[in-house]
Design an enzyme around this catalytic site. Structure first.
Site, mmCIF file in Angstrom:
data_model
loop_
_atom_site.group_PDB
_atom_site.id
_atom_site.type_symbol
_atom_site.label_atom_id
_atom_site.label_comp_id
_atom_site.label_asym_id
_atom_site.label_seq_id
_atom_site.Cartn_x
_atom_site.Cartn_y
_atom_site.Cartn_z
ATOM 1 N N ASN A 166 58.079 -8.327 -14.229
ATOM 2 C CA ASN A 166 56.778 -8.610 -14.842
ATOM 3 C C ASN A 166 56.708 -9.963 -15.535
ATOM 4 O O ASN A 166 55.732 -10.260 -16.220
ATOM 5 C CB ASN A 166 56.430 -7.510 -15.846
ATOM 6 C CG ASN A 166 56.179 -6.196 -15.136
ATOM 7 O OD1 ASN A 166 55.468 -6.154 -14.137
ATOM 8 N ND2 ASN A 166 56.787 -5.135 -15.626
ATOM 9 N N GLU B 154 60.756 1.958 -13.243
ATOM 10 C CA GLU B 154 60.561 0.963 -14.302
ATOM 11 C C GLU B 154 60.787 1.501 -15.710
ATOM 12 O O GLU B 154 59.944 1.385 -16.595
ATOM 13 C CB GLU B 154 59.164 0.340 -14.191
ATOM 14 C CG GLU B 154 59.100 -1.022 -14.889
ATOM 15 C CD GLU B 154 57.794 -1.760 -14.672
ATOM 16 O OE1 GLU B 154 57.454 -2.006 -13.501
ATOM 17 O OE2 GLU B 154 57.144 -2.095 -15.668
ATOM 18 N N LYS C 93 55.353 0.729 -5.584
ATOM 19 C CA LYS C 93 54.261 0.786 -6.559
ATOM 20 C C LYS C 93 52.958 0.827 -5.773
ATOM 21 O O LYS C 93 52.646 -0.116 -5.037
ATOM 22 C CB LYS C 93 54.267 -0.449 -7.459
ATOM 23 C CG LYS C 93 55.170 -0.314 -8.661
ATOM 24 C CD LYS C 93 54.907 -1.419 -9.669
ATOM 25 C CE LYS C 93 55.858 -1.317 -10.837
ATOM 26 N NZ LYS C 93 55.715 -2.459 -11.764
ATOM 27 N N ARG D 247 63.669 -2.957 -13.967
ATOM 28 C CA ARG D 247 62.527 -3.326 -13.116
ATOM 29 C C ARG D 247 61.457 -4.102 -13.894
ATOM 30 O O ARG D 247 60.716 -4.890 -13.315
ATOM 31 C CB ARG D 247 61.926 -2.078 -12.460
ATOM 32 C CG ARG D 247 60.837 -2.416 -11.463
ATOM 33 C CD ARG D 247 60.484 -1.269 -10.541
ATOM 34 N NE ARG D 247 59.434 -1.674 -9.620
ATOM 35 C CZ ARG D 247 59.074 -1.000 -8.551
ATOM 36 N NH1 ARG D 247 59.664 0.127 -8.253
ATOM 37 N NH2 ARG D 247 58.099 -1.439 -7.767
ATOM 38 N N HIS E 44 48.063 -10.897 -15.718
ATOM 39 C CA HIS E 44 47.101 -9.803 -15.514
ATOM 40 C C HIS E 44 45.893 -9.968 -16.426
ATOM 41 O O HIS E 44 44.764 -9.683 -16.033
ATOM 42 C CB HIS E 44 47.754 -8.449 -15.818
ATOM 43 C CG HIS E 44 48.543 -7.907 -14.664
ATOM 44 N ND1 HIS E 44 49.478 -6.921 -14.805
ATOM 45 C CD2 HIS E 44 48.523 -8.206 -13.335
ATOM 46 C CE1 HIS E 44 50.010 -6.635 -13.624
ATOM 47 N NE2 HIS E 44 49.460 -7.413 -12.721
ATOM 48 N N HIS F 96 45.793 -13.275 -7.645
ATOM 49 C CA HIS F 96 46.827 -12.693 -8.508
ATOM 50 C C HIS F 96 47.971 -13.692 -8.759
ATOM 51 O O HIS F 96 48.366 -13.943 -9.896
ATOM 52 C CB HIS F 96 47.362 -11.411 -7.863
ATOM 53 C CG HIS F 96 48.552 -10.836 -8.558
ATOM 54 N ND1 HIS F 96 48.479 -10.291 -9.824
ATOM 55 C CD2 HIS F 96 49.861 -10.755 -8.185
ATOM 56 C CE1 HIS F 96 49.687 -9.890 -10.189
ATOM 57 N NE2 HIS F 96 50.544 -10.159 -9.221
ATOM 58 N N GLU G 222 55.232 -15.665 -6.810
ATOM 59 C CA GLU G 222 56.177 -14.533 -6.855
ATOM 60 C C GLU G 222 57.543 -14.969 -6.314
ATOM 61 O O GLU G 222 58.574 -14.516 -6.790
ATOM 62 C CB GLU G 222 55.643 -13.340 -6.067
ATOM 63 C CG GLU G 222 54.315 -12.771 -6.581
ATOM 64 C CD GLU G 222 54.425 -11.923 -7.853
ATOM 65 O OE1 GLU G 222 55.539 -11.723 -8.364
ATOM 66 O OE2 GLU G 222 53.369 -11.490 -8.351
ATOM 67 N N ARG H 118 48.708 15.929 -0.571
ATOM 68 C CA ARG H 118 49.923 15.861 -1.421
ATOM 69 C C ARG H 118 51.000 14.952 -0.870
ATOM 70 O O ARG H 118 52.164 15.044 -1.232
ATOM 71 C CB ARG H 118 50.493 17.258 -1.665
ATOM 72 C CG ARG H 118 49.537 18.168 -2.396
ATOM 73 C CD ARG H 118 50.258 19.262 -3.153
ATOM 74 N NE ARG H 118 49.283 20.040 -3.906
ATOM 75 C CZ ARG H 118 48.609 21.070 -3.400
ATOM 76 N NH1 ARG H 118 48.839 21.459 -2.166
ATOM 77 N NH2 ARG H 118 47.736 21.694 -4.137
ATOM 78 N N LYS I 236 64.515 -7.814 -4.828
ATOM 79 C CA LYS I 236 63.630 -6.697 -5.215
ATOM 80 C C LYS I 236 64.284 -5.364 -4.873
ATOM 81 O O LYS I 236 64.235 -4.413 -5.663
ATOM 82 C CB LYS I 236 62.283 -6.839 -4.521
ATOM 83 C CG LYS I 236 61.336 -5.703 -4.864
ATOM 84 C CD LYS I 236 60.086 -6.147 -5.539
ATOM 85 C CE LYS I 236 59.323 -4.953 -6.079
ATOM 86 N NZ LYS I 236 57.901 -5.135 -6.027
ATOM 87 N N HIS J 4 53.465 -11.793 -15.846
ATOM 88 C CA HIS J 4 52.402 -10.847 -15.510
ATOM 89 C C HIS J 4 51.631 -10.336 -16.724
ATOM 90 O O HIS J 4 50.496 -9.898 -16.575
ATOM 91 C CB HIS J 4 52.962 -9.659 -14.730
ATOM 92 C CG HIS J 4 53.270 -9.989 -13.293
ATOM 93 N ND1 HIS J 4 54.201 -10.939 -12.934
ATOM 94 C CD2 HIS J 4 52.767 -9.520 -12.123
ATOM 95 C CE1 HIS J 4 54.258 -11.021 -11.604
ATOM 96 N NE2 HIS J 4 53.388 -10.166 -11.091
HETATM 97 N N1 GLY Z 1 55.451 -6.066 -8.695
HETATM 98 C C1 GLY Z 1 56.345 -5.609 -9.659
HETATM 99 C C2 GLY Z 1 57.099 -4.385 -9.270
HETATM 100 O O1 GLY Z 1 57.026 -3.975 -8.138
HETATM 101 O O2 GLY Z 1 57.757 -3.800 -10.083
#
Ligand code: GLY
Length: 391
Positions: free
Chosen positions: A269, A261, A167, A265, A276, A289, A209, A145, A251, A272
């Site tokens: 993206n 998000e 994330k 946030r 993606h 990526h 990035e 946990r 960030k 992305h």
């Molecule tokens: N890589 C995008 C984020 O961390 O929200």
């Protein structure tokens, strides 16, 4: 929490300033109340982490999760520094590459930890790029946990993006990053010297990035990237430290406002949604990526232009900067229908509408739902035909 305690941590009987400043290292903080944590950025500091860890955590045992390539380069430095500090380290290795973000590999890591006897008073060390950080973070979030973890990112992409913000997760065979948790690390420990062993394709991938932060959040930083692109590509120390610090700072600010998000946030993206999908169509194998994000940003900037968000002059600046990047992997084999199918799995899709983070101007981003498939088709074709520049 009272004012004194806010910026100090009680450890034993001593209140230690938080984040603790360390000589010759930049220190930033991700402000998330009692889950706040520091980001340290330096050069040649890989072996110094145990000194800091010992100050804050009365923990003696660590499980280091890494991939075989990264461990080959830096495993010894990290493990021997922990051992020299009287700390015990067990290691679990996974193969390099996106395939390690799988349910099977996740189960394998948990099995190894159970067999080793890892308990809740251990800390996970994630030593590697984005794949290792995401996998090890998710392991840490769910093992018994949740046990603490420390990010030691070794790729440019991980240093500027994935190691910060909590994330964590793995892929499902049907879609990327759909199994995971928001789970913050205790420390992010960045040594830019490790970037020097990175393949050039990884530098290019990380730069996607880096430039993204300029486009979505800071016109000044975009300008900095324009001025310093050569130094960034050749990993000049000062420029790299400045760029990585700026990206982490942006960030940290975004994550502090919107950890899960539900709002701002999502601007991270940019590039992305298409990126993606390109990765999915190319089976996560033949494209990095960040490279896919480059193509995605080009397509999505074109959409922003055609939607009347971004003006022509700023769009041209973005394309001109991208042309200076020696991209190695093209997207000629990607069929638009496959791309659309992959995009429909995107986590941001709502009411059957695709959602994109799109630049309104350099440094300003909006989230827009898009239904017009022709707009996306034209943008994708633009990227395919105009993104490539011979170097
Ligand atoms: N890589 C995008 C984020 O961390 O929200």
């Amino acid at each position: 929490m009272n004012k004194t305690a806010k910026n100090k941590l009680l450890f034993g009987h001593a209140l230690i300033p938080f984040p603790l400043k360390i000589q010759n290292m930049k220190t930033l903080k991700v402000e998330l109340k009692d889950r706040s944590y520091p980001i340290y950025i330096g050069e040649g500091n890989l072996s110094k982490l145990p000194e800091l860890v010992k100050l804050f955590y009365p923990v003696k045992r660590f499980v280091l999760i890494s991939d075989k390539n990264v461990f080959g380069h830096y495993g010894d430095v990290v493990t021997s520094s922990f051992q020299a500090a009287g700390l015990h380290v067990e290691t679990v290795l996974v193969p390099p590459g996106e395939k390690s973000k799988s349910i099977d590999r996740y189960a394998y890591v948990l099995t190894q930890m159970l067999k080793t006897g890892v308990s809740r008073d251990w800390i996970v060390l994630a030593l590697g790029g984005g794949v290792v950080g995401d996998l090890a973070g998710f392991v840490a979030s769910s093992y018994m946990r949740g046990i603490p973890f420390i990010q030691i990112p070794t790729s440019l992409l991980a240093q500027v993006d994935s190691s910060v913000g909590g994330k964590t997760g793995i892929n499902h065979p049907l879609a990327k990053n759909v199994i995971g948790a928001f789970y913050q690390p205790k420390i992010v420990w960045i040594d830019i010297a490790v970037l020097r062993t990175m393949e050039s394709v990884e530098i290019v991938s990380g730069l996607a990035e880096v430039i993204k932060y300029g486009i979505i959040y800071s016109r000044d930083f975009f300008h900095f990237c324009e001025d310093n692109i050569k130094s960034l590509l050749s990993l000049k120390s000062q420029v790299c430290t400045e760029a990585i610090s700026k990206c982490c700072d942006i960030k940290a600010k975004i994550v502090a406002q919107d950890e899960k998000e539900t709002g701002i946030r999502a601007i991270l993206n940019f590039g992305h949604t298409v990126g993606h999908a390109i990765e999915a169509v190319m089976n996560y194998q033949s494209i990095r990526h960040g490279e896919a994000v480059f193509w995605g940003m080009l397509a999505e900037a074109h959409m922003a232009l055609k939607m009347g968000l971004l003006n022509e002059k700023e769009f041209d600046r973005i394309v001109a900067l991208f042309h200076k990047i020696p991209l190695k992997t093209g997207i000629n084999g990607v069929v638009f229908d496959d791309l659309m199918r992959a995009m429909r799995h995107d986590k941001k899709a709502k009411d059957n509408k695709l959602r994109f983070a799109l630049p309104k101007s350099l440094g300003e981003t909006v989230i827009e739902g898009v239904e017009d498939e022709t707009l996306i088709f034209n943008a994708f074709n633009f990227a395919r035909e105009n993104g490539w520049k011979q170097h």
